[in-house]
Design an enzyme around this catalytic site. Structure first.
Site, PDB file in Angstrom:
ATOM      1  N   SER A 142       0.803  -1.219   0.000  1.00  0.00           N
ATOM      2  CA  SER A 142       0.000   0.000   0.000  1.00  0.00           C
ATOM      3  C   SER A 142       0.841   1.277   0.000  1.00  0.00           C
ATOM      4  CB  SER A 142      -0.972  -0.002   1.181  1.00  0.00           C
ATOM      5  OG  SER A 142      -0.311  -0.290   2.395  1.00  0.00           O
TER       6      SER A 142
ATOM      7  N   HIS B 234       1.930   4.997   4.187  1.00  0.00           N
ATOM      8  CA  HIS B 234       1.108   5.541   3.105  1.00  0.00           C
ATOM      9  C   HIS B 234       1.510   6.983   2.795  1.00  0.00           C
ATOM     10  CE1 HIS B 234      -2.300   2.571   4.410  1.00  0.00           C
ATOM     11  NE2 HIS B 234      -1.232   1.959   3.920  1.00  0.00           N
TER      12      HIS B 234
END
Length: 289
Positions: free
Chosen positions: A209, A266
């Protein structure tokens, strides 16, 4: 990547309507006069084929043409195996991810994961004791700076990350080539992993991610500076991904005991992607201005 001459036409050919069409479709290009000819340059051969097909259909432009990435209505969408052959680097990263998922039993095999985690650890009873990054690097285990991106915890975690990597990775591989996709993937993994370690200290984290947010940021900023059909994301994707990031940062999932989310990874990946998109977009716009 070298520029490609998509078309060479006589000086007397009026290209104004067609150039206006390319601008409406946001296809990067430039026109130069060379030895009595008009030469239409584009960034790569893939775009050159699109431009030639578009010119065959609309040599004078078409004010009624619907704005979409590809204007060749007669070309069928490529099948899965055609996409696979055109996206070998994307497929290779995903294959490696699936192999690691099988070996680590999607997070249940802690002994296998200990070889891929950002820092080494040992399990004693119900406790995990982590090493520090300096100790890990002094032992020569440099691969750990990158390999957390291959670790996934659960089938949903794996499915979501690999689907988005397939979507974004193919765009970058098709536009900037497989080597660039590999370099960006490794760079975003490094940035995401360091960001998470600096934020949370020694801990167990993993997944693609952070890389995905890097790819997203790269496509987003690159597209704004040097528009390309390959980087034009479907409407709402950017808003959805950024909204998801903000929701995760509220801590709601930890509060509901759905598991910890590596929010710093992220953010680190996204910032690194915005930076590469800025540099790449500025360089491309200057080159084809």
């Amino acid at each position: 990547m070298s520029a490609v001459a998509a078309m060479r036409l006589p000086e007397q050919v009026d290209l104004s309507g067609f150039i206006n069409l390319l601008q409406r479709l946001q296809m990067p290009h430039r026109v130069a006069e060379e030895a009595g000819e008009q030469v239409l340059w584009v960034p790569d051969e893939h775009l050159a084929e699109q431009v030639r097909a578009l010119y065959a259909l609309h040599p004078h432009g078409d004010t009624n043409l619907e704005l979409q990435p590809l204007a060749d209505e007669q070309r069928a969408l490529p099948g899965f195996f055609q996409q696979l052959r055109a996206s070998l680097m994307t497929a290779t990263v995903l294959l490696l991810t699936f192999v690691v998922a099988a070996i680590t039993l999607l997070g249940d095999n802690l002994a296998a994961i200990s070889w891929l985690s950002f820092v080494d650890y040992r399990v004693q009873g119900d406790y995990i004791y982590f090493s520090y990054l300096n100790d890990t690097l002094h032992s020569g285990q440099w691969w750990r700076l990158l390999t957390p991106m291959l670790i996934h915890f659960g089938i949903l975690h794996l499915a979501m990350n690999t689907l988005w990597y397939w979507e974004l990775g193919r765009r970058i591989e098709g536009r900037q080539g497989p080597l660039m996709l590999l370099l960006l993937t490794l760079l975003f993994s490094l940035a995401a992993n360091f960001a998470q370690y600096l934020h949370a200290g020694p801990s167990l984290f993993g997944g693609l991610s952070g890389v995905l947010y890097g790819l997203l940021g790269h496509c987003w900023i690159f597209q704004r500076l040097a528009p390309s059909p390959a980087y034009r994301l479907p409407p709402g994707v950017l808003v959805m991904m950024l909204a998801w990031l903000l929701i995760c940062m509220t801590g709601i999932f930890e509060l509901l005991q759905f598991g910890a989310i590596a929010n710093a990874a992220h953010v680190g990946g996204l910032l690194a992607g915005c930076l590469t998109g800025l540099l790449g977009g500025l360089w491309t716009r200057r080159r084809y201005a």
